[in-house]
Write a protein that holds these residues in place. Structure first.
Motif, PDB file in Angstrom:
ATOM      1  N   SER A  73       0.833   3.796   1.809  1.00 58.69           N
ATOM      2  CA  SER A  73       1.170   4.359   3.116  1.00 58.69           C
ATOM      3  C   SER A  73       2.543   3.910   3.601  1.00 58.69           C
ATOM      4  O   SER A  73       3.234   4.657   4.288  1.00 58.69           O
ATOM      5  CB  SER A  73       0.106   4.004   4.145  1.00 58.69           C
ATOM      6  OG  SER A  73      -1.154   4.410   3.676  1.00 58.69           O
ATOM      7  N   CYS A  90      -7.156  -2.968   4.819  1.00 64.33           N
ATOM      8  CA  CYS A  90      -6.904  -1.516   4.705  1.00 64.33           C
ATOM      9  C   CYS A  90      -7.601  -0.942   3.489  1.00 64.33           C
ATOM     10  O   CYS A  90      -8.600  -0.259   3.584  1.00 64.33           O
ATOM     11  CB  CYS A  90      -5.403  -1.219   4.649  1.00 64.33           C
ATOM     12  SG  CYS A  90      -5.006   0.455   4.106  1.00 64.33           S
ATOM     13  N   ARG A 120      -3.573  -3.796  -6.876  1.00 63.60           N
ATOM     14  CA  ARG A 120      -3.000  -4.186  -5.611  1.00 63.60           C
ATOM     15  C   ARG A 120      -1.966  -5.274  -5.817  1.00 63.60           C
ATOM     16  O   ARG A 120      -2.226  -6.246  -6.535  1.00 63.60           O
ATOM     17  CB  ARG A 120      -4.096  -4.698  -4.676  1.00 63.60           C
ATOM     18  CG  ARG A 120      -3.961  -4.383  -3.188  1.00 63.60           C
ATOM     19  CD  ARG A 120      -3.299  -3.126  -2.846  1.00 63.60           C
ATOM     20  NE  ARG A 120      -3.709  -2.534  -1.561  1.00 63.60           N
ATOM     21  CZ  ARG A 120      -3.534  -1.256  -1.296  1.00 63.60           C
ATOM     22  NH1 ARG A 120      -3.012  -0.442  -2.190  1.00 63.60           N
ATOM     23  NH2 ARG A 120      -3.877  -0.765  -0.124  1.00 63.60           N
ATOM     24  N   HIS A 125       1.055  -2.748   6.842  1.00 59.28           N
ATOM     25  CA  HIS A 125      -0.092  -2.468   7.718  1.00 59.28           C
ATOM     26  C   HIS A 125      -1.381  -3.086   7.184  1.00 59.28           C
ATOM     27  O   HIS A 125      -2.454  -2.761   7.636  1.00 59.28           O
ATOM     28  CB  HIS A 125      -0.256  -0.952   7.868  1.00 59.28           C
ATOM     29  CG  HIS A 125      -0.633  -0.292   6.591  1.00 59.28           C
ATOM     30  ND1 HIS A 125       0.294  -0.005   5.616  1.00 59.28           N
ATOM     31  CD2 HIS A 125      -1.826   0.060   6.094  1.00 59.28           C
ATOM     32  CE1 HIS A 125      -0.325   0.535   4.582  1.00 59.28           C
ATOM     33  NE2 HIS A 125      -1.612   0.571   4.828  1.00 59.28           N
ATOM     34  N   GLU A 126      -1.257  -3.941   6.166  1.00 58.43           N
ATOM     35  CA  GLU A 126      -2.414  -4.691   5.685  1.00 58.43           C
ATOM     36  C   GLU A 126      -2.019  -6.151   5.751  1.00 58.43           C
ATOM     37  O   GLU A 126      -0.868  -6.479   5.451  1.00 58.43           O
ATOM     38  CB  GLU A 126      -2.691  -4.424   4.201  1.00 58.43           C
ATOM     39  CG  GLU A 126      -3.030  -3.039   3.842  1.00 58.43           C
ATOM     40  CD  GLU A 126      -3.491  -2.957   2.371  1.00 58.43           C
ATOM     41  OE1 GLU A 126      -3.417  -1.876   1.813  1.00 58.43           O
ATOM     42  OE2 GLU A 126      -3.919  -3.981   1.807  1.00 58.43           O
ATOM     43  N   CYS A 164       0.848  -1.192   0.000  1.00 62.55           N
ATOM     44  CA  CYS A 164       0.000   0.000   0.000  1.00 62.55           C
ATOM     45  C   CYS A 164       0.888   1.249   0.000  1.00 62.55           C
ATOM     46  O   CYS A 164       2.010   1.229   0.489  1.00 62.55           O
ATOM     47  CB  CYS A 164      -0.865  -0.037   1.257  1.00 62.55           C
ATOM     48  SG  CYS A 164      -1.964   1.351   1.509  1.00 62.55           S
TER      49      CYS A 164
HETATM   50 ZN   LIG Z   1      -3.030   0.827   3.363  1.00 62.83          ZN
END
Ligand SMILES: [Zn+2]
Ligand SMILES: [Zn+2]
Length: 389
Positions: free
Chosen positions: A42, A185, A381, A78-79, A40
């Motif tokens: 982030s 997420c 993704r 974080h996913e 991701c």
């Molecule tokens: Zn994310």
């Protein structure tokens, strides 16, 4: 225990696969064997430096009484989804063998924000970039003698993770790990932004700016909420084409070109809702985004900006006299513990596309390729697959 994980040591560097040490889970904590982890934007903000505060902003944060965390060395990710291996004392919501999806904001369930249905604002969020656990304030993740920051108290780019029970959500055994990872997420944030976050009503015209892993789910969310027209704005042709498969009725390569298009579609009224989900939220997007927003309409900011003190150009008289709303959102305004199982149930019944979101899969040691593909717009993704078949 020891395991392999992807660590970032500073801005401008590649992720390095290194052996880390994890302590056993203590009270209120769980050990999870990772199965899938999403790649991701982030996480990439720390490699590019966009996630590092400028001295001006850091001074403002410290003047407000908060501390600016040191994020390196950073255990990324974080996913994700995985399987519970072990639990510490007092853990009640999961047990070994359960499948879980991660929540990038731990929700304590008892603070003012949690009890009023805004778990995305949980006070535990203040410790997202602390080296210590939210449970007892001591560290569990180490690289040699050093304690690690685990991205949003997760650090899913690791074969195993030790996290607070508050950060994991049990999912059904029938749900594939990739689907669990996706709702962890990007899907929840995007779908929520296109529905409850921006307040889409049946018949609305909705513009989604940026249709990567988050924005494309704002597109499918807006259609789910009954939008009549959904205009997907993205410079990458592949992403515009993908957006059509997820419910976009029209597309535009740029926000400036979207303005005359939306004017034509709405006979001059402009869009009821505008969702901002580009890879990085540039301040310059805001003025045209509000030109896309009709009077009384809502524009929400989901994407993360560069952490600089930005001068934001807004036409104030237009905002005030046209009663337009510009608002921020976290997790798309969703409560992960409720919304992840709901979205996975929609997926199982064929009302939410998840499998179609995954463009490529990578083993952990090819994580830099995964980020390169994301930056180049080659993926909706990318997924780190810990169990290559
Ligand atoms: Zn994310
Ligand atoms: Zn809370």
């Amino acid at each position: 225990m020891k395991c392999q994980a992807a660590i970032l040591h500073g801005v401008g560097q590649d992720w390095r696969i290194e052996e880390i040490t994890l302590d056993p889970p203590r009270a209120g904590e769980v050990l999870v064997k990772m199965a899938a982890a999403g790649v991701c934007h982030s996480d990439d903000h720390y490699a590019t430096g966009d996630g590092i505060m400028s001295p001006d902003l850091a001074a403002m944060v410290e003047a407000g009484g908060a501390t600016v965390p040191e994020v390196f060395p950073l255990l990324g990710g974080h996913e994700g989804a995985g399987i519970v291996e072990d639990v510490g004392p007092g853990v009640r919501s999961v047990r070994p063998g359960d499948r879980v999806a991660m929540s990038f904001i731990p929700a304590c369930g008892s603070c003012r924000w949690c009890v009023t249905g805004m778990t995305y604002l949980c006070d535990a969020g203040a410790m997202l970039f602390a080296k210590e656990m939210t449970t007892d304030g001591t560290a569990r993740r180490h690289l040699g003698d050093e304690d690690l920051v685990a991205m949003t108290q997760l650090g899913t780019f690791s074969e195993y993770i030790v996290v607070a029970e508050e950060s994991v959500i049990k999912i059904d055994d029938s749900i594939p790990f990739e689907a669990g990872s996706l709702v962890s997420c990007g899907v929840t944030t995007g779908w929520g932004s296109g529905t409850v976050g921006v307040g889409t009503q049946p018949g609305d015209t909705v513009v989604v700016v940026g249709t990567g892993g988050v924005g494309i789910n704002a597109v499918q969310g807006a259609r789910s909420a009954g939008a009549n027209s959904v205009i997907a704005v993205d410079p990458v042709e592949f992403k515009r084409d993908s957006a059509k498969l997820f419910g976009a009725t029209d597309t535009s390569p740029s926000i400036m070109e979207a303005i005359p298009l939306v004017r034509e579609i709405t006979h001059g009224v402009m869009a009821d809702r505008v969702v901002l989900t580009p890879g990085v939220l540039d301040a310059e997007l805001l003025a045209p985004a509000l030109m896309l927003t009709r009077k009384g309409g809502t524009c929400i900011m989901t994407a993360v900006p560069k952490l600089e003190v930005n001068m934001v150009p807004l036409v104030l008289i237009d905002m005030i006299q046209s009663a337009k709303q510009l608002k921020g959102t976290l997790y798309g305004g969703m409560n992960p513990r409720a919304s992840m199982p709901m979205l996975l149930s929609m997926y199982r019944n064929g009302h939410l596309k998840l499998d179609e979101l995954v463009t490529r899969r990578y083993p952990l040691d090819r994580i830099n390729d995964a980020f390169a593909d994301m930056r180049e717009g080659r993926n909706i993704r990318g997924i780190i697959d810990f169990q290559p078949k």
